[in-house]
Design a protein around this motif. Structure first.
Motif, PDB file in Angstrom:
ATOM      1  N   PRO A  90      35.862  34.226  35.604  1.00 53.84           N
ATOM      2  CA  PRO A  90      35.900  34.016  37.054  1.00 53.84           C
ATOM      3  C   PRO A  90      34.852  34.856  37.785  1.00 53.84           C
ATOM      4  CG  PRO A  90      38.078  34.532  36.175  1.00 53.84           C
ATOM      5  CD  PRO A  90      37.106  34.757  35.065  1.00 53.84           C
ATOM      6  N   GLU A  91      34.302  34.296  38.853  1.00 54.76           N
ATOM      7  CA  GLU A  91      33.330  35.043  39.662  1.00 54.76           C
ATOM      8  C   GLU A  91      34.025  36.059  40.559  1.00 54.76           C
ATOM      9  OE1 GLU A  91      29.916  35.021  39.636  1.00 54.76           O
ATOM     10  OE2 GLU A  91      30.194  33.821  37.828  1.00 54.76           O
ATOM     11  N   THR A  92      35.300  35.791  40.916  1.00 54.04           N
ATOM     12  CA  THR A  92      36.049  36.717  41.768  1.00 54.04           C
ATOM     13  C   THR A  92      37.478  36.881  41.244  1.00 54.04           C
ATOM     14  OG1 THR A  92      36.783  34.940  43.232  1.00 54.04           O
ATOM     15  CG2 THR A  92      34.770  36.093  43.866  1.00 54.04           C
ATOM     16  N   TYR A  93      38.082  37.970  41.645  1.00 58.21           N
ATOM     17  CA  TYR A  93      39.500  38.219  41.350  1.00 58.21           C
ATOM     18  C   TYR A  93      40.169  38.613  42.665  1.00 58.21           C
ATOM     19  CZ  TYR A  93      37.837  38.536  36.532  1.00 58.21           C
ATOM     20  OH  TYR A  93      37.255  38.272  35.314  1.00 58.21           O
TER      21      TYR A  93
ATOM     22  N   LEU B  37      43.012  41.709  48.299  1.00 56.12           N
ATOM     23  CA  LEU B  37      41.555  41.798  48.369  1.00 56.12           C
ATOM     24  C   LEU B  37      40.939  40.820  47.384  1.00 56.12           C
ATOM     25  CD1 LEU B  37      41.070  45.667  48.094  1.00 56.12           C
ATOM     26  CD2 LEU B  37      40.871  44.308  50.174  1.00 56.12           C
ATOM     27  N   THR B  38      39.728  40.400  47.691  1.00 52.87           N
ATOM     28  CA  THR B  38      38.965  39.644  46.705  1.00 52.87           C
ATOM     29  C   THR B  38      37.789  40.508  46.272  1.00 52.87           C
ATOM     30  OG1 THR B  38      39.602  37.493  47.549  1.00 52.87           O
ATOM     31  CG2 THR B  38      37.527  37.590  46.347  1.00 52.87           C
ATOM     32  N   VAL B  39      37.614  40.626  44.970  1.00 48.74           N
ATOM     33  CA  VAL B  39      36.507  41.442  44.447  1.00 48.74           C
ATOM     34  C   VAL B  39      35.666  40.599  43.498  1.00 48.74           C
ATOM     35  CG1 VAL B  39      37.744  43.623  44.669  1.00 48.74           C
ATOM     36  CG2 VAL B  39      37.904  42.342  42.538  1.00 48.74           C
ATOM     37  N   LEU B  40      34.465  41.092  43.228  1.00 44.17           N
ATOM     38  CA  LEU B  40      33.496  40.333  42.429  1.00 44.17           C
ATOM     39  C   LEU B  40      33.527  40.761  40.969  1.00 44.17           C
ATOM     40  CD1 LEU B  40      30.784  40.864  45.099  1.00 44.17           C
ATOM     41  CD2 LEU B  40      31.770  38.642  44.536  1.00 44.17           C
ATOM     42  N   THR B  41      33.241  39.833  40.099  1.00 42.73           N
ATOM     43  CA  THR B  41      33.150  40.213  38.685  1.00 42.73           C
ATOM     44  C   THR B  41      31.962  41.152  38.499  1.00 42.73           C
ATOM     45  OG1 THR B  41      32.912  39.439  36.423  1.00 42.73           O
ATOM     46  CG2 THR B  41      31.745  38.168  38.088  1.00 42.73           C
TER      47      THR B  41
END
Lengths: 430, 132
Positions: A90-93, B37-41
């Motif tokens: 996934p690009e985001t979590y 929150l949304t965070v980036l890989t």
């Protein structure tokens, strides 16, 4: 070649080699596992414990199983020829802080210490540190940058910025991290901070130029320790880049340091004390202008106080160049030697050598061979082995580096095994 | 006097516990920790893997020639010459030849073109070591 083969590998590398075989597109490759290490075993021990011993993975006799590996027909699974698609997931979590911190820890995105969560807002702020396109490819990294032994992962400016956020860096540090991550024009590869090597290597940086003061790098008391925000977070970010952008530091597959190295956490970041050094800065000796912002990359076992070397001497009349020469000789054959001199020690050296080049030429003995490559002994009645080949010195004594940093409150200095790799212009990444 | 000081210390201690407990349960703190929150890989991009075909196996090693190739890693010479000796003792119908790779500039990772050509021409199977 179309000829059946089996490689003999120590069982301690089972997980790593299975992963390597998968990456090479031959997951079923028939490796034969033996009990290691074999280095320094006698012929009798080799015959009894290894040749007539068992494969520690399967529990079966080594040689009989080896014969089977060359003669048992391939299975349907081993004959499969489907391309394996890989992506980074996934690009985001999304989650609460607690959930995300736990997830990053479980996925081994971290160095096991708390991180700054990389939100898009923080990444955007970090990207203000460079004019480069966030989607620009910076380089490609693997746990072994000196050969195509492990797959290379590619990464962008954005990916570096995410890791910089996690390490706690400020946007003005980003150009240094991009320079560190940039591909070496000679190889196309980036330098990893955490090598796969069983040596337990650490990465090291030498930073020269005006950027030292612009971003608050420490080059006074405690210069190579975690005593300034810039030194500490830049060093940490390089390790996080290795973990996340180069798939480094995964114990058993991409990390095999026998003892390990605590310096892997923040690496060795050396801002040179150009103002107190009686010599030209390291970067100038590498051909750059004074004041130009340059980061130079190294790798090796690390540095320790010079007091640790048996050849060190204490007394009223200290011959520092001679001690340096003796340390270089004691350091060994495989990798380079690095001296980190405090300004007072550099002053003593200056009294005898006008330039570092003169000093290093005087220190360096002729290149020597790897000590383990003794002439092979023939088996009784067996085919005589070929003569000993001349092995490369892996940098060896020709790779001596001298850097001046730290304070002047006492005559301490450090030395160790660090091999210089290359120097990069930081400003090209602003 | 001593009694007054003890009482004052106790009072401060109780106040500290009360305040600490209140802060721990503060609604502001609780709301913040529950915020999504949304965070980036942080990961780079791994390549796709192209499969390689394994060579077919032999029916038997009888009357076959096996090249046992020493890549020069320390200890490989003893290990592999002993391996050649095992074939001679236990499977005399198999010809096992010990060969030391000559790759002066590449170390144990280098390619010995001449030996590779010889293997292609003369070997029925190869054993190579050592992966340390």
């Amino acid at each position: 070649m179309g000829i059946p083969a089996s490689a003999i590998v120590l069982a301690e590398f089972y997980e790593q080699e299975k992963e390597k075989a998968r990456q090479e597109g031959m997951p079923g490759v028939r490796t034969q596992w033996i009990q290691g290490p074999v280095w320094a075993k006698t012929r009798e021990e080799m015959r009894r414990d290894v040749i007539e011993g068992i494969n520690p993975v399967s529990g079966r006799p080594v040689m009989r199983e080896l014969v089977e590996k060359l003669t048992r027909p391939l299975t349907a699974e081993e004959k499969k020829m489907e391309e394996i698609k890989q992506d980074r997931g996934p690009e985001t979590y999304t989650g609460t802080r607690e959930e995300l911190n736990k997830l990053f820890l479980e996925k081994r995105f971290t160095d096991f210490l708390p991180i700054v969560l990389p939100t898009p807002e923080r990444m955007d702020e970090m990207l203000k540190g460079t004019s480069h396109d966030p989607d620009e490819i910076v380089g490609r990294m693997s746990p072994t940058n000196t050969g195509d032994f492990f797959e290379y992962w590619t990464f962008t400016v954005r990916d570096v910025a995410v890791n910089a956020v996690m390490a706690g860096c400020k946007p003005e540090y980003l150009p240094i991290l991009l320079a560190i991550g940039s591909a070496d024009p000679r190889t196309g590869n980036s330098k990893e901070a955490i090598s796969i090597s069983d040596n337990g290597f650490v990465g090291a940086l030498v930073i020269n130029g005006n950027i030292r003061d612009e971003i608050g790098l420490n080059y006074d008391v405690g210069a190579v320790g975690p005593y300034a925000h810039a030194n500490t977070t830049i060093g940490r970010a390089w390790s996080l880049m290795a973990i996340n952008l180069g798939n480094c530091g995964k114990v058993g597959t991409t990390y095999m340091g026998v003892i390990g190295n605590p310096m892997n956490l923040i690496n060795i970041v050396i801002a040179e004390n150009e103002e107190k050094s009686p010599f030209k800065p390291f970067s100038v000796r590498k051909g750059f202008e004074k004041g130009e912002n340059i980061v130079s990359l190294f790798e090796g076992w690390g540095i320790l106080s010079a007091a640790n070397w048996a050849v060190n001497r204490w007394g009223g009349e200290m011959d520092y160049p001679q001690i340096m020469k003796d340390i270089a000789a004691q350091q060994g054959f495989l990798f380079g030697t690095c001296f980190v001199l405090s300004p007072p020690i550099a002053g003593f050296v200056k009294a005898r050598f006008d330039t570092i080049d003169e000093l290093e030429k005087w220190i360096a003995p002729p290149p020597q061979q790897f000590p383990g490559f003794a002439k092979p002994k023939p088996a009784e009645g067996g085919d005589a082995p070929a003569p000993k080949p001349k092995m490369p010195a892996f940098g060896g004594f020709s790779n001596i580096s001298t850097i001046v940093t730290g304070a002047s409150n006492n005559n301490y200095w450090s030395a160790g095994g660090l091999r210089y790799s290359r120097s990069i212009k930081i400003d090209e990444w602003r | 006097m001593k009694r007054y000081i003890t009482a004052a210390v106790m009072a401060l201690f109780c106040l500290g516990i009360f305040c600490g407990f209140s802060a721990f349960n503060s609604p502001v703190q609780a709301a913040s920790s529950e915020e999504k929150l949304t965070v980036l890989t942080p990961l780079g991009s791994p390549p796709s893997i192209k499969p390689k075909a394994m060579a077919p196996r032999l029916d038997t090693l009888e009357d076959k020639t096996i090249y046992i190739v020493d890549n020069g890693y320390p200890g490989s010479d003893l290990l592999l010459t002993e391996m050649a000796a095992w074939f001679e003792r236990e499977m005399p119908e198999t010809k096992a030849l010990y060969k030391r790779k000559q790759a002066a500039m590449g170390g144990f990772e280098g390619i010995d073109e001449a030996l590779w050509a010889e293997i292609k021409e003369k070997a029925d199977a190869v054993i190579i070591g050592l992966g340390h």
